[in-house]
Design an enzyme around this catalytic site. Sequence first.
Site, short mmCIF file in Angstrom:
data_model
loop_
_atom_site.label_atom_id
_atom_site.label_comp_id
_atom_site.label_asym_id
_atom_site.label_seq_id
_atom_site.Cartn_x
_atom_site.Cartn_y
_atom_site.Cartn_z
N LYS A 165 3.91 -29.05 13.60
CA LYS A 165 3.99 -27.73 12.95
C LYS A 165 3.14 -27.72 11.69
CE LYS A 165 7.56 -26.38 10.23
NZ LYS A 165 8.96 -26.12 9.86
N ARG A 167 2.28 -25.17 8.13
CA ARG A 167 2.76 -24.00 7.37
C ARG A 167 1.59 -23.40 6.60
NH1 ARG A 167 7.87 -22.43 7.42
NH2 ARG A 167 9.60 -23.90 7.57
N ASP A 191 17.27 -29.17 14.63
CA ASP A 191 16.73 -29.08 13.28
C ASP A 191 17.86 -29.09 12.27
OD1 ASP A 191 14.77 -28.93 11.38
OD2 ASP A 191 13.88 -27.07 12.11
N THR A 199 10.38 -21.33 12.39
CA THR A 199 10.15 -22.64 13.03
C THR A 199 10.64 -22.64 14.47
OG1 THR A 199 10.31 -23.77 10.91
CG2 THR A 199 10.69 -25.12 12.88
C1 R5P Z 1 11.52 -27.93 7.89
O1 R5P Z 1 10.72 -27.30 7.25
C2 R5P Z 1 12.94 -27.62 8.10
O2 R5P Z 1 13.52 -28.70 8.75
C3 R5P Z 1 13.22 -26.36 8.91
O3 R5P Z 1 12.49 -26.45 10.11
C4 R5P Z 1 12.81 -25.14 8.18
O4 R5P Z 1 13.23 -25.17 6.87
C5 R5P Z 1 13.35 -23.91 8.85
O5 R5P Z 1 12.91 -22.79 8.16
P1 R5P Z 1 12.48 -21.47 8.93
O6 R5P Z 1 13.65 -21.08 9.79
O7 R5P Z 1 12.21 -20.49 7.83
O8 R5P Z 1 11.25 -21.80 9.71
#
Ligand code: R5P
Length: 267
Positions: A165, A167, A191, A199
């Site tokens: 992934k 960002r 997660d 995500t």
């Molecule tokens: C990694 O960045 C974290 O484990 C989560 O995947 C993330 O914080 C999820 O955030 P969101 O739902 O905004 O993508």
Amino acid sequence: MITTTSVKHLKLKSAPFSVKHFKDGELYVKVPKVKGKVVVIASLQPPAENILELLFVLDALKRQNADIHLIITYFGYTRQDRINLPGEAVSTKVIADMLKGVKITAFDVHGKLNKFLRFNNIIPVKQFLPFIPKDVVIVAPDEGAVQHAKYWQKCLNAPVVFLKKSRPSHDVSEITSIKGNVKGRNVLIVDDLISTGGTVIKAAEFLKKSGAKDIFVAATHGVFAGGALKRLEKSPIKKIFVTDSLPQRKHCLVKIVSIKGLLKNII
Ligand code: R5P
């Protein structure tokens, strides 16, 4: 036992303590008379007000020389744990500094809080197991979820697939590649938390294109920020499992798994 107002939804038996506001908005906290061991349970979402409430509760207890065990079901302010751009604050360290010296058990803490604070981190997986469909491939949607995925792998004895992934900006995610095969398989994305949902939505879309059948998600914390559930409804995700580390509204896409039993064991 003392719980803070931020975990009211868990309906644990708590000692009577008051949290009020002065007319100008300032918080007022008063705890009962305590002696010896005290367990404080708190959830730091939304972070700002709950952190203040917790700090005041801890202060009031320390003034009575209580032996405090702090349990944090959701640890807020763990996103900014390092400097990425010049001029940024490291908010995780600021919060960590305020909690130094307290015995802490926390649930599935995001980021690298452990660089600044000693605590016991618990990743609830067993609580989910009775609800997870059989024969799934586990998916780590990003690098941060690899530890989770490996933990899940041990419990389910299932294969793991890794996604990459990136960002491009805050709260925006893109999946760029996959390591492993999901063709014709049901998948379980694991997660620590779902915030905007970006995500897991991007991961689910990528997995669908890669030939996955039904897509499930298990995350410890369902933050569901800013219309996340609406976006998740339109995604290829069939069911989302989250714990009650935070208060949750009922939603047909979401199955809530309780950590109350786990909390009782810890206490
Ligand atoms: C990694 O960045 C974290 O484990 C989560 O995947 C993330 O914080 C999820 O955030 P969101 O739902 O905004 O993508």
